[in-house]
Design an enzyme around this catalytic site. Structure first.
Site, PDB file in Angstrom:
ATOM      1  N   ARG A 179       3.304  -3.072   2.848  1.00 35.16           N
ATOM      2  CA  ARG A 179       2.560  -4.278   3.240  1.00 35.16           C
ATOM      3  C   ARG A 179       1.339  -4.558   2.370  1.00 35.16           C
ATOM      4  NH1 ARG A 179       6.684  -4.458   4.741  1.00 35.16           N
ATOM      5  NH2 ARG A 179       7.514  -4.437   6.842  1.00 35.16           N
ATOM      6  N   SER A 209       4.183  -8.644  13.901  1.00 33.24           N
ATOM      7  CA  SER A 209       3.572  -7.365  14.290  1.00 33.24           C
ATOM      8  C   SER A 209       2.069  -7.449  14.039  1.00 33.24           C
ATOM      9  CB  SER A 209       4.125  -6.223  13.439  1.00 33.24           C
ATOM     10  OG  SER A 209       5.432  -5.965  13.818  1.00 33.24           O
ATOM     11  N   GLU A 238      -2.283  -5.466  10.841  1.00 34.61           N
ATOM     12  CA  GLU A 238      -1.427  -5.964   9.757  1.00 34.61           C
ATOM     13  C   GLU A 238      -1.771  -7.432   9.481  1.00 34.61           C
ATOM     14  OE1 GLU A 238       2.805  -5.083   9.765  1.00 34.61           O
ATOM     15  OE2 GLU A 238       3.227  -7.038   8.885  1.00 34.61           O
TER      16      GLU A 238
HETATM   17  C1  LIG Z   1       7.865 -13.947  14.607  1.00 39.94           C
HETATM   18  C2  LIG Z   1       7.383 -13.267  13.353  1.00 39.94           C
HETATM   19  C3  LIG Z   1       8.133 -12.249  12.782  1.00 39.94           C
HETATM   20  C4  LIG Z   1       7.695 -11.603  11.614  1.00 39.94           C
HETATM   21  N1  LIG Z   1       8.474 -10.611  11.081  1.00 39.94           N
HETATM   22  C5  LIG Z   1       8.060  -9.979   9.956  1.00 39.94           C
HETATM   23  C6  LIG Z   1       8.856  -8.934   9.380  1.00 39.94           C
HETATM   24  O1  LIG Z   1       9.946  -8.615   9.844  1.00 39.94           O
HETATM   25  N2  LIG Z   1       8.373  -8.328   8.276  1.00 39.94           N
HETATM   26  C7  LIG Z   1       7.190  -8.676   7.692  1.00 39.94           C
HETATM   27  O2  LIG Z   1       6.810  -8.071   6.669  1.00 39.94           O
HETATM   28  N3  LIG Z   1       6.418  -9.656   8.217  1.00 39.94           N
HETATM   29  C8  LIG Z   1       6.831 -10.319   9.314  1.00 39.94           C
HETATM   30  N4  LIG Z   1       6.058 -11.325   9.846  1.00 39.94           N
HETATM   31  C9  LIG Z   1       4.748 -11.639   9.226  1.00 39.94           C
HETATM   32  C10 LIG Z   1       4.805 -12.738   8.137  1.00 39.94           C
HETATM   33  O3  LIG Z   1       5.892 -13.638   8.352  1.00 39.94           O
HETATM   34  C11 LIG Z   1       4.899 -12.168   6.734  1.00 39.94           C
HETATM   35  O4  LIG Z   1       3.801 -11.328   6.440  1.00 39.94           O
HETATM   36  C12 LIG Z   1       4.962 -13.276   5.668  1.00 39.94           C
HETATM   37  O5  LIG Z   1       5.253 -12.721   4.430  1.00 39.94           O
HETATM   38  C13 LIG Z   1       3.667 -14.065   5.549  1.00 39.94           C
HETATM   39  O6  LIG Z   1       3.910 -15.191   4.725  1.00 39.94           O
HETATM   40  P1  LIG Z   1       3.084 -16.546   4.943  1.00 39.94           P
HETATM   41  O7  LIG Z   1       3.471 -17.495   3.880  1.00 39.94           O
HETATM   42  O8  LIG Z   1       3.222 -17.020   6.330  1.00 39.94           O
HETATM   43  O9  LIG Z   1       1.620 -16.004   4.668  1.00 39.94           O
HETATM   44  P2  LIG Z   1       0.275 -16.470   5.392  1.00 39.94           P
HETATM   45  O10 LIG Z   1       0.238 -15.965   6.782  1.00 39.94           O
HETATM   46  O11 LIG Z   1       0.078 -17.917   5.185  1.00 39.94           O
HETATM   47  O12 LIG Z   1      -0.773 -15.665   4.535  1.00 39.94           O
HETATM   48  C14 LIG Z   1      -0.794 -14.243   4.571  1.00 39.94           C
HETATM   49  C15 LIG Z   1      -1.693 -13.747   3.457  1.00 39.94           C
HETATM   50  O13 LIG Z   1      -1.105 -14.086   2.207  1.00 39.94           O
HETATM   51  C16 LIG Z   1      -1.972 -14.925   1.448  1.00 39.94           C
HETATM   52  N5  LIG Z   1      -1.153 -15.946   0.790  1.00 39.94           N
HETATM   53  C17 LIG Z   1      -0.269 -16.821   1.344  1.00 39.94           C
HETATM   54  N6  LIG Z   1       0.303 -17.565   0.393  1.00 39.94           N
HETATM   55  C18 LIG Z   1      -0.230 -17.159  -0.786  1.00 39.94           C
HETATM   56  C19 LIG Z   1      -0.058 -17.551  -2.149  1.00 39.94           C
HETATM   57  N7  LIG Z   1       0.789 -18.512  -2.508  1.00 39.94           N
HETATM   58  N8  LIG Z   1      -0.774 -16.895  -3.097  1.00 39.94           N
HETATM   59  C20 LIG Z   1      -1.655 -15.913  -2.756  1.00 39.94           C
HETATM   60  N9  LIG Z   1      -1.863 -15.504  -1.499  1.00 39.94           N
HETATM   61  C21 LIG Z   1      -1.153 -16.122  -0.529  1.00 39.94           C
HETATM   62  C22 LIG Z   1      -2.970 -15.515   2.446  1.00 39.94           C
HETATM   63  O14 LIG Z   1      -4.209 -15.756   1.821  1.00 39.94           O
HETATM   64  C23 LIG Z   1      -3.073 -14.408   3.485  1.00 39.94           C
HETATM   65  O15 LIG Z   1      -4.011 -13.471   3.051  1.00 39.94           O
HETATM   66  C24 LIG Z   1       6.486 -11.993  11.005  1.00 39.94           C
HETATM   67  C25 LIG Z   1       5.736 -13.037  11.568  1.00 39.94           C
HETATM   68  C26 LIG Z   1       6.183 -13.675  12.714  1.00 39.94           C
HETATM   69  C27 LIG Z   1       5.377 -14.802  13.275  1.00 39.94           C
END
Ligand SMILES: Cc1cc2nc3c(=O)[nH]c(=O)nc-3n(C[C@H](O)[C@H](O)[C@H](O)COP(=O)(O)OP(=O)(O)OC[C@H]3O[C@@H](n4cnc5c(N)ncnc54)[C@H](O)[C@@H]3O)c2cc1C
Length: 306
Positions: free
Chosen positions: A180, A230, A300
């Site tokens: 992560r 999580s 996380e």
């Molecule tokens: C129902 C549910 C289930 C999930 N299951 C999992 C799972 O199985 N495994 C898992 O690992 N995660 C899981 N997640 C968490 C999440 O989906 C992941 O961590 C995902 O990769 C986050 O992506 P995001 O675009 O939504 O990031 P965001 O939440 O928008 O951002 C997360 C971080 O990344 C940074 N960020 C976002 N985009 C960029 C970019 N383009 N450049 C630089 N930094 C950036 C942001 O500044 C922030 O610090 C889950 C979430 C939910 C709601």
């Protein structure tokens, strides 16, 4: 000069409907929590990103970045400065030998959407990850993973822009992927494009695997409520959700924030939870787990704002 005035006087060449003021961040996070963003800009092109970064540098404006908002908790006080939502879309397939394919993907593309596209093209290697509700940018930064696979296993390289607007491409090893995390947690870069490698496979087998993983998610995770997935990281020698469960914390609430009764690793928003409720609940869970098991658990999800 007020931020709004600076932005309106600048020549960003971003359509007005993508430059918003005082937008509530709860509209842009899967937790459905978050106060107002002083200025929110939806970025669709690398050039737009560079222009905003230049303006921010010249005027000392704070920049915050999100993708799909599925791993963040935005404070009730909102976000000062400019929040960029990376929505750079598009993808291209390149074949090496008709078996292996490299796909370049805009950082704003969503993982589940691309999962369906890979299925339609009979490409295997993404099934395990395909249910994660994030953007590719967020997923590489977090080295998101599921079902025994992480982004690090498929990423070839990651194109970024630093906060001065310079482009850089990181190879897989330069990304320093760990559980992560990646180098992008320590160094300030914004992801614009991700290249991954997949292989030709059997469409039916790919579909079956995806359905199996999707059903398991629906069965185990409280997908019927807003959350950020999580809440806590897995421990080095323990499963955090199991400790929370054994500490009897399932169903514990602060306001509308609840430790899910379906999956104790998730804090859910039962309706009108605020960030302060989630943070108070997080502290209670941490304290109880430490008292009962002498284990420190870590967040996380990322807390952003003000
Ligand atoms: C129902 C549910 C289930 C999930 N299951 C999992 C799972 O199985 N495994 C898992 O690992 N995660 C899981 N997640 C968490 C999440 O989906 C992941 O961590 C995902 O990769 C986050 O992506 P995001 O675009 O939504 O990031 P965001 O939440 O928008 O951002 C997360 C971080 O990344 C940074 N960020 C976002 N985009 C960029 C970019 N383009 N450049 C630089 N930094 C950036 C942001 O500044 C922030 O610090 C889950 C979430 C939910 C709601």
């Amino acid at each position: 000069m007020e931020l709004r005035e600076i932005i309106e006087k600048s020549n960003l060449e971003i359509p007005k409907e993508r430059v918003l003021f005082n937008e509530l961040m709860k509209k842009y996070t899967t937790f459905k929590i978050g106060g107002p963003a002083e200025c929110l800009i939806k970025i669709k092109k690398v050039e737009e990103l560079k222009k905003v970064l230049k303006l921010a540098n010249e005027n000392n404006i704070k920049i915050t970045v999100i993708g799909n908002g599925s791993n963040v908790l935005v404070l009730d006080e909102g976000i000062k400065g400019i929040i960029l939502i990376i929505k750079i879309e598009g993808y291209n397939f390149y074949t090496l030998d008709n078996k292996k394919f490299v796909i370049s993907i805009g950082a704003g593309e969503k993982i589940p959407k691309m999962g369906r596209i890979f299925l339609n093209n009979s490409l295997t290697g993404f099934e395990e990850i395909s249910g994660i509700p994030g953007s590719f940018g967020g997923a590489v930064r977090m080295n998101a993973g599921a079902n025994g696979k992480e982004m690090k296993d498929i990423v070839k390289s990651v194109k970024c822009v630093d906060y001065l607007g310079n482009e850089k491409e990181f190879s897989n090893s330069e990304m320093k992927f760990e559980y992560r995390r990646s180098i992008l947690k320590d160094e300030k870069y914004i992801v614009t494009e991700v290249k991954i490698e997949l292989e030709k496979g059997d469409k039916e087998k790919i579909l079956n695997k995806m359905e199996e993983y999707s059903n398991s998610r629906k069965e185990k995770q409280p997908l019927e409520f807003p959350s950020a997935g999580s809440t806590f990281k897995r421990g080095k020698d323990f499963i955090t959700a199991k400790l929370i469960d054994e500490a009897g914390l399932k169903g514990l609430c602060v306001g509308d924030a609840e430790v899910s009764t379906k999956h104790s690793g998730f804090i859910i928003n039962k309706g009108n939870a605020e960030a302060k409720d989630v943070l108070e609940l997080v502290e209670k869970v941490k304290e109880e787990v430490y008292k009962k098991f002498n284990k420190k658990i870590e967040l996380e999800i990322e807390v952003i704002g003000k």
